[in-house]
Scaffold this motif. Structure first.
Motif, mmCIF file in Angstrom:
data_model
loop_
_atom_site.group_PDB
_atom_site.id
_atom_site.type_symbol
_atom_site.label_atom_id
_atom_site.label_comp_id
_atom_site.label_asym_id
_atom_site.label_seq_id
_atom_site.Cartn_x
_atom_site.Cartn_y
_atom_site.Cartn_z
ATOM 1 N N ILE A 86 0.853 -1.185 0.000
ATOM 2 C CA ILE A 86 0.000 0.000 0.000
ATOM 3 C C ILE A 86 0.887 1.233 0.000
ATOM 4 C CG2 ILE A 86 -1.982 -1.096 1.088
ATOM 5 C CD1 ILE A 86 -1.081 0.031 3.739
ATOM 6 N N GLY A 87 0.414 2.284 -0.653
ATOM 7 C CA GLY A 87 1.234 3.486 -0.740
ATOM 8 C C GLY A 87 0.422 4.728 -1.013
ATOM 9 N N ARG A 88 1.127 5.864 -0.872
ATOM 10 C CA ARG A 88 0.515 7.166 -1.129
ATOM 11 C C ARG A 88 1.323 7.898 -2.190
ATOM 12 N NH1 ARG A 88 0.833 10.489 4.226
ATOM 13 N NH2 ARG A 88 2.977 9.786 4.242
ATOM 14 N N THR A 89 0.653 8.780 -2.895
ATOM 15 C CA THR A 89 1.335 9.634 -3.863
ATOM 16 C C THR A 89 1.059 11.092 -3.521
ATOM 17 O OG1 THR A 89 -0.524 9.633 -5.406
ATOM 18 C CG2 THR A 89 1.136 7.922 -5.706
ATOM 19 N N PHE A 90 1.978 11.941 -3.916
ATOM 20 C CA PHE A 90 1.799 13.379 -3.764
ATOM 21 C C PHE A 90 2.463 14.033 -4.953
ATOM 22 C CE2 PHE A 90 3.232 17.567 -2.319
ATOM 23 C CZ PHE A 90 2.012 18.094 -1.951
ATOM 24 N N ASP A 91 1.756 14.943 -5.580
ATOM 25 C CA ASP A 91 2.267 15.673 -6.737
ATOM 26 C C ASP A 91 2.730 14.701 -7.825
ATOM 27 O OD1 ASP A 91 2.754 18.005 -8.122
ATOM 28 O OD2 ASP A 91 4.794 18.229 -7.328
ATOM 29 N N ARG A 92 1.938 13.644 -8.030
ATOM 30 C CA ARG A 92 2.154 12.623 -9.063
ATOM 31 C C ARG A 92 3.419 11.804 -8.860
ATOM 32 N NH1 ARG A 92 0.256 16.146 -14.264
ATOM 33 N NH2 ARG A 92 -1.862 16.460 -13.540
ATOM 34 N N LYS A 93 3.970 11.793 -7.669
ATOM 35 C CA LYS A 93 5.144 10.994 -7.332
ATOM 36 C C LYS A 93 4.807 10.131 -6.123
ATOM 37 C CE LYS A 93 8.057 12.806 -10.258
ATOM 38 N NZ LYS A 93 8.438 12.040 -11.412
ATOM 39 N N ILE A 94 5.405 8.942 -6.043
ATOM 40 C CA ILE A 94 5.175 8.059 -4.903
ATOM 41 C C ILE A 94 5.852 8.651 -3.675
ATOM 42 C CG2 ILE A 94 5.710 5.801 -3.930
ATOM 43 C CD1 ILE A 94 5.199 4.611 -6.637
ATOM 44 N N LEU A 95 5.068 8.796 -2.620
ATOM 45 C CA LEU A 95 5.574 9.356 -1.370
ATOM 46 C C LEU A 95 6.148 8.253 -0.489
ATOM 47 C CD1 LEU A 95 5.729 12.059 0.112
ATOM 48 C CD2 LEU A 95 3.512 11.553 1.104
ATOM 49 N N ASP A 96 5.378 7.192 -0.255
ATOM 50 C CA ASP A 96 5.864 6.061 0.529
ATOM 51 C C ASP A 96 5.065 4.804 0.200
ATOM 52 O OD1 ASP A 96 3.524 6.771 1.779
ATOM 53 O OD2 ASP A 96 4.422 7.247 3.702
ATOM 54 N N ILE A 97 5.695 3.665 0.497
ATOM 55 C CA ILE A 97 5.080 2.361 0.253
ATOM 56 C C ILE A 97 5.336 1.489 1.483
ATOM 57 C CG2 ILE A 97 5.032 0.299 -1.199
ATOM 58 C CD1 ILE A 97 6.244 1.907 -3.445
ATOM 59 N N ALA A 98 4.311 0.754 1.894
ATOM 60 C CA ALA A 98 4.449 -0.233 2.970
ATOM 61 C C ALA A 98 4.032 -1.591 2.422
ATOM 62 C CB ALA A 98 3.578 0.150 4.155
ATOM 63 N N GLU A 99 4.771 -2.617 2.806
ATOM 64 C CA GLU A 99 4.495 -3.970 2.320
ATOM 65 C C GLU A 99 4.005 -4.811 3.493
ATOM 66 O OE1 GLU A 99 6.788 -6.553 -0.940
ATOM 67 O OE2 GLU A 99 7.944 -6.146 0.861
ATOM 68 N N LEU A 100 2.845 -5.440 3.322
ATOM 69 C CA LEU A 100 2.234 -6.232 4.387
ATOM 70 C C LEU A 100 2.058 -7.673 3.928
ATOM 71 C CD1 LEU A 100 -0.659 -3.723 5.138
ATOM 72 C CD2 LEU A 100 1.502 -3.877 6.345
ATOM 73 N N GLY A 101 2.304 -8.610 4.833
ATOM 74 C CA GLY A 101 2.043 -10.018 4.561
ATOM 75 C C GLY A 101 0.756 -10.422 5.261
ATOM 76 N N ILE A 102 -0.207 -10.946 4.522
ATOM 77 C CA ILE A 102 -1.491 -11.349 5.076
ATOM 78 C C ILE A 102 -1.405 -12.826 5.470
ATOM 79 C CG2 ILE A 102 -3.972 -11.485 4.655
ATOM 80 C CD1 ILE A 102 -2.915 -8.626 4.437
ATOM 81 N N LEU A 103 -1.525 -13.115 6.766
ATOM 82 C CA LEU A 103 -1.434 -14.503 7.233
ATOM 83 C C LEU A 103 -2.800 -15.162 7.320
ATOM 84 C CD1 LEU A 103 1.221 -14.077 10.062
ATOM 85 C CD2 LEU A 103 1.554 -14.887 7.729
ATOM 86 N N ARG A 104 -3.714 -14.573 8.085
ATOM 87 C CA ARG A 104 -5.068 -15.108 8.231
ATOM 88 C C ARG A 104 -6.026 -13.976 7.909
ATOM 89 N NH1 ARG A 104 -2.207 -17.019 12.448
ATOM 90 N NH2 ARG A 104 -2.894 -15.368 13.842
ATOM 91 N N TYR A 105 -6.806 -14.163 6.875
ATOM 92 C CA TYR A 105 -7.724 -13.112 6.458
ATOM 93 C C TYR A 105 -9.164 -13.588 6.598
ATOM 94 C CZ TYR A 105 -10.159 -9.621 3.775
ATOM 95 O OH TYR A 105 -11.022 -8.649 3.407
ATOM 96 N N LYS A 106 -9.976 -12.783 7.246
ATOM 97 C CA LYS A 106 -11.403 -13.055 7.376
ATOM 98 C C LYS A 106 -12.123 -11.948 6.633
ATOM 99 C CE LYS A 106 -14.921 -14.068 10.797
ATOM 100 N NZ LYS A 106 -15.247 -14.160 12.207
ATOM 101 N N SER A 107 -12.853 -12.304 5.587
ATOM 102 C CA SER A 107 -13.477 -11.302 4.734
ATOM 103 C C SER A 107 -14.712 -10.683 5.397
ATOM 104 C CB SER A 107 -13.860 -11.912 3.388
ATOM 105 O OG SER A 107 -14.931 -12.802 3.549
#
Length: 115
Positions: A86-107
């Motif tokens: 997941i990430g954010r952009t500002f002024d058409r440039k990527i500001l930051d990105i975080a990477e998450l590992g999903i282990l157990r997901y309940k929808s």
């Protein structure tokens, strides 16, 4: 651009990576349901690696084209199973990105009817 006390809602772009498992498809669908109507879910798989220069250029292009300031990229591979970037952009440039590992997901559908 002047600062305002109340800003408009930020739109999110939801993408599938090179490979995307059914669990990660459910994650993207639930994110779209929670963020609606300010989310766009793209249906095709994309050849994007988010921490690569070419991948970041592709993400910047897609977020600019779809007028979104946030993005989520779901992927699945042997080294990083059920991965969500997941990430954010500002002024058409990527500001930051975080990477998450999903282990157990309940929808959201699994928890329907609970208080």
């Amino acid at each position: 651009v002047e600062a305002s006390l109340i800003e408009g809602a930020k739109s999110a772009l939801l993408l599938k990576g090179i490979k995307c498992s059914n669990a990660m498809n459910d994650v993207l669908k639930d994110l779209r349901a929670m963020k609606a109507p300010h989310a766009k879910l793209l249906g095709k798989n994309n050849m994007i690696v988010p921490f690569d220069d070419a991948g970041q250029q592709s993400l910047e292009f897609l977020t600019t084209k779809n007028d979104c300031s946030m993005f989520a990229l779901a992927s699945n591979n042997k080294k990083r199973p059920n991965n969500l970037s997941i990430g954010r952009t500002f002024d058409r440039k990527i500001l930051d990105i975080a990477e998450l590992g999903i282990l157990r997901y309940k929808s959201l559908a699994d928890s329907a009817g609970c208080p």
